[in-house]
Scaffold this motif. Structure first.
Motif, PDB file in Angstrom:
ATOM      1  N   GLY A 115       0.934  -1.291   0.269  1.00 24.92           N
ATOM      2  CA  GLY A 115      -0.155   0.424   0.099  1.00 24.92           C
ATOM      3  C   GLY A 115       1.013   1.021   0.407  1.00 24.92           C
ATOM      4  N   ALA A 116       1.642   0.936   0.946  1.00 25.99           N
ATOM      5  CA  ALA A 116       3.069   2.511   0.745  1.00 25.99           C
ATOM      6  C   ALA A 116       3.394   2.536  -0.468  1.00 25.99           C
ATOM      7  N   GLU A 117       3.466   1.537  -1.035  1.00 27.02           N
ATOM      8  CA  GLU A 117       4.511   2.029  -1.955  1.00 27.02           C
ATOM      9  C   GLU A 117       4.033   2.107  -3.704  1.00 27.02           C
ATOM     10  N   PHE A 118       2.604   1.329  -3.174  1.00 28.69           N
ATOM     11  CA  PHE A 118       1.592   2.276  -3.941  1.00 28.69           C
ATOM     12  C   PHE A 118       1.187   3.683  -4.402  1.00 28.69           C
ATOM     13  N   ILE A 119       0.647   3.979  -3.326  1.00 31.57           N
ATOM     14  CA  ILE A 119       0.742   5.727  -3.129  1.00 31.57           C
ATOM     15  C   ILE A 119       1.967   6.103  -3.396  1.00 31.57           C
ATOM     16  N   MET A 120       3.044   5.893  -2.470  1.00 32.34           N
ATOM     17  CA  MET A 120       4.258   6.959  -3.458  1.00 32.34           C
ATOM     18  C   MET A 120       4.612   6.686  -4.954  1.00 32.34           C
ATOM     19  N   ASP A 121       3.770   5.628  -5.129  1.00 30.37           N
ATOM     20  CA  ASP A 121       4.717   5.712  -6.509  1.00 30.37           C
ATOM     21  C   ASP A 121       4.026   6.450  -7.541  1.00 30.37           C
ATOM     22  N   LYS A 122       2.389   6.432  -6.750  1.00 25.16           N
ATOM     23  CA  LYS A 122       1.149   7.094  -8.180  1.00 25.16           C
ATOM     24  C   LYS A 122       1.660   8.803  -8.110  1.00 25.16           C
ATOM     25  N   LEU A 123       1.950   9.554  -6.323  1.00 25.05           N
ATOM     26  CA  LEU A 123       2.067  10.410  -6.485  1.00 25.05           C
ATOM     27  C   LEU A 123       2.957  11.129  -7.007  1.00 25.05           C
ATOM     28  N   LYS A 124       4.337  10.090  -7.659  1.00 18.98           N
ATOM     29  CA  LYS A 124       5.189  10.106  -8.635  1.00 18.98           C
ATOM     30  C   LYS A 124       4.848  10.967 -10.530  1.00 18.98           C
ATOM     31  N   THR A 125       4.002  10.195 -10.027  1.00 19.93           N
ATOM     32  CA  THR A 125       3.285  10.392 -11.404  1.00 19.93           C
ATOM     33  C   THR A 125       1.618  10.971 -11.319  1.00 19.93           C
ATOM     34  N   ALA A 126       0.970  10.510 -10.955  1.00 13.98           N
ATOM     35  CA  ALA A 126      -0.444  10.811 -11.097  1.00 13.98           C
ATOM     36  C   ALA A 126      -0.584  12.767 -10.391  1.00 13.98           C
ATOM     37  N   ALA A 127      -0.117  12.949  -9.103  1.00 13.05           N
ATOM     38  CA  ALA A 127      -0.338  14.380  -8.239  1.00 13.05           C
ATOM     39  C   ALA A 127      -0.364  15.330  -8.836  1.00 13.05           C
ATOM     40  N   PRO A 128      -1.353  16.253  -9.284  1.00 17.10           N
ATOM     41  CA  PRO A 128      -0.576  17.033  -9.770  1.00 17.10           C
ATOM     42  C   PRO A 128       0.481  18.538  -9.261  1.00 17.10           C
ATOM     43  N   PHE A 129       1.904  18.493  -8.681  1.00 14.12           N
ATOM     44  CA  PHE A 129       2.819  19.260  -7.892  1.00 14.12           C
ATOM     45  C   PHE A 129       3.734  19.554  -9.117  1.00 14.12           C
ATOM     46  N   TRP A 130       4.282  20.426  -9.602  1.00 12.02           N
ATOM     47  CA  TRP A 130       5.373  20.985 -10.243  1.00 12.02           C
ATOM     48  C   TRP A 130       6.472  21.357  -9.562  1.00 12.02           C
ATOM     49  N   LYS A 131       7.579  20.754  -9.417  1.00 12.13           N
ATOM     50  CA  LYS A 131       8.673  21.314  -9.104  1.00 12.13           C
ATOM     51  C   LYS A 131      10.024  21.989 -10.402  1.00 12.13           C
ATOM     52  N   LYS A 132      10.318  23.182  -8.806  1.00  8.69           N
ATOM     53  CA  LYS A 132      11.397  24.086 -10.104  1.00  8.69           C
ATOM     54  C   LYS A 132      12.646  23.794  -8.500  1.00  8.69           C
ATOM     55  N   GLU A 133      13.568  23.229  -9.419  1.00 11.48           N
ATOM     56  CA  GLU A 133      15.215  23.099  -8.447  1.00 11.48           C
ATOM     57  C   GLU A 133      15.959  24.212  -9.074  1.00 11.48           C
ATOM     58  N   ASN A 134      16.857  24.446  -7.945  1.00 14.07           N
ATOM     59  CA  ASN A 134      17.840  25.416  -8.218  1.00 14.07           C
ATOM     60  C   ASN A 134      19.033  24.663  -8.076  1.00 14.07           C
ATOM     61  N   ARG A 135      19.951  25.099  -9.059  1.00 14.84           N
ATOM     62  CA  ARG A 135      20.670  24.418  -9.260  1.00 14.84           C
ATOM     63  C   ARG A 135      22.139  25.016 -10.085  1.00 14.84           C
ATOM     64  N   GLN A 136      23.265  25.474  -8.759  1.00 11.58           N
ATOM     65  CA  GLN A 136      24.454  26.305  -9.341  1.00 11.58           C
ATOM     66  C   GLN A 136      23.474  27.748  -9.841  1.00 11.58           C
ATOM     67  N   GLY A 137      22.840  27.795  -9.284  1.00  7.90           N
ATOM     68  CA  GLY A 137      22.568  29.646  -9.400  1.00  7.90           C
ATOM     69  C   GLY A 137      20.985  29.405 -10.649  1.00  7.90           C
ATOM     70  N   LYS A 138      20.678  28.853 -11.037  1.00  2.00           N
ATOM     71  CA  LYS A 138      19.574  28.733 -11.858  1.00  2.00           C
ATOM     72  C   LYS A 138      18.253  28.162 -11.465  1.00  2.00           C
ATOM     73  N   SER A 139      17.070  27.853 -11.804  1.00  6.33           N
ATOM     74  CA  SER A 139      15.951  26.801 -11.539  1.00  6.33           C
ATOM     75  C   SER A 139      15.318  26.684 -13.081  1.00  6.33           C
ATOM     76  N   TYR A 140      15.696  25.677 -12.682  1.00  8.79           N
ATOM     77  CA  TYR A 140      14.998  24.420 -13.954  1.00  8.79           C
ATOM     78  C   TYR A 140      13.393  23.876 -13.237  1.00  8.79           C
ATOM     79  N   TRP A 141      12.273  23.549 -14.403  1.00  6.15           N
ATOM     80  CA  TRP A 141      11.753  22.912 -13.664  1.00  6.15           C
ATOM     81  C   TRP A 141      12.040  21.434 -14.208  1.00  6.15           C
ATOM     82  N   LEU A 142      11.018  21.220 -12.805  1.00  6.18           N
ATOM     83  CA  LEU A 142      11.745  19.045 -13.443  1.00  6.18           C
ATOM     84  C   LEU A 142      10.590  18.018 -14.041  1.00  6.18           C
ATOM     85  N   GLU A 143      11.405  17.464 -15.216  1.00  8.21           N
ATOM     86  CA  GLU A 143      10.043  16.572 -15.770  1.00  8.21           C
ATOM     87  C   GLU A 143       9.823  15.215 -15.108  1.00  8.21           C
ATOM     88  N   GLN A 144       8.672  14.500 -15.208  1.00  9.92           N
ATOM     89  CA  GLN A 144       8.936  13.374 -14.861  1.00  9.92           C
ATOM     90  C   GLN A 144      10.118  11.988 -15.373  1.00  9.92           C
TER      91      GLN A 144
END
Length: 148
Positions: free
Chosen positions: A106-135
């Motif tokens: 159950g925990a693994e299923f929920i986490m796996d599905k969260l990573k791909t189905a839940a609408p979160f958008w992530k912007k990562e800060n790397r070396q002074g620049k920001s990058y939107w992350l893709e799946q």
């Protein structure tokens, strides 16, 4: 319980909430944190956005699917949004069940599905620049294994 919030969460409190159930013979939880490296580059932080009504509905659907597949006593999902720094907690997924196999699956299923189905958008800060992350393809493959 499903919560989306900016503030940090206390893992001990989340565990206690799951453990406060006489049916709970097994408790499994996962805590995701902001890493300091991605794609061989140093990461200084992560910004997460979401669409509140949609995000909560999708997570509710994921939890409901898990409860239909396995005998879960309780499920607890906490996901943070906003600016997070390296080593800060992002997500807590916790499951209690009478038996460990149901709790682990159950925990693994929920986490796996969260990573791909839940609408979160992530912007990562790397070396002074920001990058939107893709799946990541590996996340999609992990989620797809449950669709068999």
């Amino acid at each position: 319980m499903i919560k989306i919030q900016q503030e940090d969460f206390n893992v001990g409190q989340q565990y206690t909430r799951l453990a406060n159930n006489p049916e709970a013979g097994a408790i499994v939880f996962f805590v995701g944190c902001v890493r300091d490296m991605n794609q061989d580059e140093s990461v200084s932080g992560l910004f997460l956005e979401h669409y509140p009504d949609m995000t909560e509905k999708v997570i509710e659907q994921i939890v409901s699917q898990a409860q239909e597949r396995w005998h879960l006593s309780d499920v607890n999902v906490v996901h943070r949004v906003g600016q997070l720094e390296v080593n800060e907690q992002i997500v807590f997924v916790g499951v209690s069940a009478a038996h460990r196999n149901d709790a682990f699956a159950g925990a693994e299923f929920i986490m796996d599905k969260l990573k791909t189905a839940a609408p979160f958008w992530k912007k990562e800060n790397r070396q002074g620049k920001s990058y939107w992350l893709e799946q990541r393809q590996s996340d999609v493959q992990a989620a797809n294994k449950w669709d068999v």
